[in-house]
Scaffold this active site. Structure first.
Site, PDB file in Angstrom:
ATOM      1  N   GLY A  35     -19.760   7.085   5.927  1.00  0.00           N
ATOM      2  CA  GLY A  35     -18.823   7.369   4.835  1.00  0.00           C
ATOM      3  C   GLY A  35     -19.484   7.003   3.520  1.00  0.00           C
ATOM      4  N   GLY A  72     -18.560   7.814   0.282  1.00  0.00           N
ATOM      5  CA  GLY A  72     -17.687   8.151  -0.841  1.00  0.00           C
ATOM      6  C   GLY A  72     -17.956   7.195  -1.985  1.00  0.00           C
ATOM      7  N   ASN A  73     -16.916   6.838  -2.712  1.00  0.00           N
ATOM      8  CA  ASN A  73     -17.067   5.970  -3.882  1.00  0.00           C
ATOM      9  C   ASN A  73     -17.739   4.647  -3.535  1.00  0.00           C
ATOM     10  OD1 ASN A  73     -15.791   7.697  -5.762  1.00  0.00           O
ATOM     11  ND2 ASN A  73     -13.816   7.161  -4.877  1.00  0.00           N
ATOM     12  N   VAL A  74     -17.237   3.979  -2.487  1.00  0.00           N
ATOM     13  CA  VAL A  74     -17.785   2.671  -2.129  1.00  0.00           C
ATOM     14  C   VAL A  74     -19.103   2.831  -1.373  1.00  0.00           C
ATOM     15  CG1 VAL A  74     -17.356   0.505  -0.930  1.00  0.00           C
ATOM     16  CG2 VAL A  74     -15.447   1.722  -1.954  1.00  0.00           C
ATOM     17  N   GLY A  75     -19.111   3.756  -0.426  1.00  0.00           N
ATOM     18  CA  GLY A  75     -20.304   3.958   0.407  1.00  0.00           C
ATOM     19  C   GLY A  75     -21.539   4.226  -0.445  1.00  0.00           C
ATOM     20  N   LYS A  92       0.860  -1.182   0.000  1.00  0.00           N
ATOM     21  CA  LYS A  92       0.000   0.000   0.000  1.00  0.00           C
ATOM     22  C   LYS A  92       0.891   1.224   0.000  1.00  0.00           C
ATOM     23  CE  LYS A  92      -4.541   0.834   0.662  1.00  0.00           C
ATOM     24  NZ  LYS A  92      -5.722   0.084   0.258  1.00  0.00           N
TER      25      LYS A  92
HETATM   26  N1  LIG Z   1     -12.334   2.031  -3.324  1.00  0.00           N
HETATM   27  C1  LIG Z   1     -12.242   0.717  -3.167  1.00  0.00           C
HETATM   28  O1  LIG Z   1     -12.432  -0.060  -4.111  1.00  0.00           O
HETATM   29  C2  LIG Z   1     -11.923   0.137  -1.821  1.00  0.00           C
HETATM   30  C3  LIG Z   1     -11.564  -1.207  -1.722  1.00  0.00           C
HETATM   31  C4  LIG Z   1     -11.342  -1.777  -0.463  1.00  0.00           C
HETATM   32  C5  LIG Z   1     -11.444  -0.973   0.668  1.00  0.00           C
HETATM   33  N2  LIG Z   1     -11.762   0.348   0.553  1.00  0.00           N
HETATM   34  C6  LIG Z   1     -11.866   1.141   1.773  1.00  0.00           C
HETATM   35  O2  LIG Z   1     -13.206   1.635   1.898  1.00  0.00           O
HETATM   36  C7  LIG Z   1     -13.192   2.919   2.512  1.00  0.00           C
HETATM   37  C8  LIG Z   1     -13.892   3.925   1.607  1.00  0.00           C
HETATM   38  O3  LIG Z   1     -13.207   3.991   0.355  1.00  0.00           O
HETATM   39  P1  LIG Z   1     -13.693   4.986  -0.800  1.00  0.00           P
HETATM   40  O4  LIG Z   1     -12.939   4.611  -2.011  1.00  0.00           O
HETATM   41  O5  LIG Z   1     -15.170   5.027  -0.829  1.00  0.00           O
HETATM   42  O6  LIG Z   1     -13.122   6.373  -0.263  1.00  0.00           O
HETATM   43  P2  LIG Z   1     -13.693   7.840  -0.554  1.00  0.00           P
HETATM   44  O7  LIG Z   1     -12.578   8.780  -0.274  1.00  0.00           O
HETATM   45  O8  LIG Z   1     -14.372   7.906  -1.879  1.00  0.00           O
HETATM   46  O9  LIG Z   1     -14.822   8.008   0.559  1.00  0.00           O
HETATM   47  C9  LIG Z   1     -14.584   8.114   1.915  1.00  0.00           C
HETATM   48  C10 LIG Z   1     -15.743   8.922   2.491  1.00  0.00           C
HETATM   49  O10 LIG Z   1     -15.655   8.906   3.911  1.00  0.00           O
HETATM   50  C11 LIG Z   1     -15.953  10.203   4.409  1.00  0.00           C
HETATM   51  N3  LIG Z   1     -15.384  10.328   5.735  1.00  0.00           N
HETATM   52  C12 LIG Z   1     -14.100  10.531   6.102  1.00  0.00           C
HETATM   53  N4  LIG Z   1     -13.986  10.585   7.450  1.00  0.00           N
HETATM   54  C13 LIG Z   1     -15.238  10.388   7.925  1.00  0.00           C
HETATM   55  C14 LIG Z   1     -15.790  10.327   9.229  1.00  0.00           C
HETATM   56  N5  LIG Z   1     -15.024  10.487  10.322  1.00  0.00           N
HETATM   57  N6  LIG Z   1     -17.114  10.100   9.377  1.00  0.00           N
HETATM   58  C15 LIG Z   1     -17.910   9.954   8.270  1.00  0.00           C
HETATM   59  N7  LIG Z   1     -17.440  10.010   7.015  1.00  0.00           N
HETATM   60  C16 LIG Z   1     -16.131  10.233   6.848  1.00  0.00           C
HETATM   61  C17 LIG Z   1     -15.370  11.129   3.359  1.00  0.00           C
HETATM   62  O11 LIG Z   1     -15.921  12.435   3.444  1.00  0.00           O
HETATM   63  C18 LIG Z   1     -15.731  10.397   2.071  1.00  0.00           C
HETATM   64  O12 LIG Z   1     -17.006  10.780   1.600  1.00  0.00           O
HETATM   65  C19 LIG Z   1     -11.711   3.222   2.787  1.00  0.00           C
HETATM   66  O13 LIG Z   1     -11.399   2.816   4.087  1.00  0.00           O
HETATM   67  C20 LIG Z   1     -10.980   2.368   1.779  1.00  0.00           C
HETATM   68  O14 LIG Z   1      -9.680   2.048   2.199  1.00  0.00           O
HETATM   69  C21 LIG Z   1     -12.018   0.923  -0.661  1.00  0.00           C
END
Ligand SMILES: NC(=O)c1ccc[n+]([C@@H]2O[C@H](COP(=O)([O-])OP(=O)(O)OC[C@H]3O[C@@H](n4cnc5c(N)ncnc54)[C@H](O)[C@@H]3O)[C@@H](O)[C@H]2O)c1
Length: 365
Positions: A194, A196-199, A94
């Protein structure tokens, strides 16, 4: 001159890298610095027994270098076990970039980072994580072949987030089957922290199934955007953990399951996308078990993204990506049962299987 005698245990505390609690026999840690672009990055390569260390790049405004180092050590280790349990021939790595992705991420900085990745000759392969977009990986691709998660128009498998979300959804359904006897999530109360993309993609799956979804994020604009797209409610309180719910889905950052939150948690299941949800794996895994909360191990159920980027290396198609991701349902159910039979935490049950695969490969070599 008086020379102070420092006791060995105190020296240990001072060891900046190998002595860190999160250091777990990582193979290599690379510190990257470039004055002109302001790049400050750390690449963690935890283990390459099963293959090259693949894992995303996170850009975050860390409050200290210690925090960044700790994050990359925890994340790269997690990737080792994620790929191992998913049956992929990949090791764990990572990268973290120190800085605000909104204001400090420039094309020059990303290209310089790509050059550092390239200098490792394929031992580490990057992809996107928090603070990164597919377009950033496309840019990195111009200076190194050791990058995945690039856009479909450029021959990649595209944004991995919807696939990650689908895998989390599968893991959540398996946890529901185990806990409630049915995997139907209609009317189940789910808090997604959260979006974001995954949420957001997870929220879409959940609202399609008729779950009662509450969303929370530190970004108000985003909350309103997602609320307007799906039939979900914005959580208006100030302590989500204490709310009565069926499923808590951490999809922001890690370590939200800790001493403070477990004591308050009022949920039956924890199943989300965030990496390293348990602040301390052993301790907090046991605390959840004692409280009767079913924890779907993060590194098991959020593997959809790595399955998606792995397709770029192995040339398999979308059908195969979705088949492998859907299988997270079966693996999760097996792990939850295995933990119960062996009287161990679900995290430990998943970890044991992943470690056994790594050990077997090591013995073959
Ligand atoms: N993108 C992937 O394919 C993938 C794969 C495996 C794991 N993950 C994990 O999933 C999680 C989310 O990834 P993502 O790609 O959606 O990231 P992202 O940056 O698109 O979204 C993260 C979201 O979390 C919010 N956030 C941050 N701190 C916060 C808090 N204290 N309370 C509430 N919301 C908060 C941000 O504002 C943002 O909207 C991360 O931990 C990432 O490591 C992602």
């Amino acid at each position: 001159m008086v020379t102070e005698v420092i006791k060995t245990n105190e020296l240990h505390k001072m060891d900046p890298v190998f002595g860190q609690l999160s250091f777990d026999n990582h193979e290599q840690i690379v510190f990257c610095n470039d004055k002109d672009t302001g790049l400050k990055a750390i690449i963690g390569i935890h283990n390459t027994v099963l293959g090259p260390a693949l894992g995303g790049t996170r850009m975050w405004n860390y409050t200290s270098e210690w925090e960044a180092l700790n994050d990359v050590l925890r994340l790269s280790r997690g990737m080792t076990y994620k790929s191992a349990i998913t049956g992929l021939n990949l090791g764990g790595g990572k990268a973290v970039l120190i800085g605000d992705a909104k204001t400090q991420k420039t094309p020059e900085l990303m290209l310089k980072f790509g050059e550092f990745v390239n200098s490792l000759g394929g031992k580490y392969i990057t992809a996107e994580d928090v603070g990164m977009a597919t377009s950033d990986m496309d840019l990195v691709r111009t200076v190194t072949p050791y990058v995945t998660g690039i856009s479909e128009s450029k021959g990649g498998a595209g944004n991995p987030s919807p696939v990650t979300a689908y895998g989390v959804f599968m893991g959540m359904k398996a946890a529901a089957k185990y806990t409630f006897g049915s995997d139907v999530l209609e009317d189940k109360v789910v808090y997604v922290q959260g979006i974001g993309n995954v949420g957001e993609a997870l929220v879409e799956n959940l609202s399609n199934e008729g779950a009662k979804v509450y969303i929370s994020d530190i970004n108000q604009e985003r909350l309103e955007e997602v609320r307007d797209k799906y039939s979900v409610e914005i959580y208006g309180g100030n302590n989500l953990y204490a709310e009565k719910m069926d499923i808590y889905a951490p999809c922001a950052l890690g370590a939200t399951v800790n001493d403070f939150t477990i004591n308050q948690l009022n949920t039956k299941i924890i199943a989300g996308a965030a990496n390293n949800q348990l602040a301390e794996e052993q301790k907090h895994g046991k605390m959840l078990r004692e409280k009767g909360i079913v924890y779907a191990p993060d590194f098991l159920i959020n593997a959809g993204g790595i399955i998606n980027v792995y397709a770029e290396l192995e040339n398999y198609d979308r059908k195969e990506i979705m088949r492998k991701t859907e299988n997270i349902y079966n693996t999760t159910l097996e792990i939850l049962k295995n933990a119960e039979i062996n009287n161990i935490t679900t995290h430990q049950a998943a970890f044991n299987i992943a470690q056994a695969r790594i050990d077997a490969r090591k013995n073959e070599k």
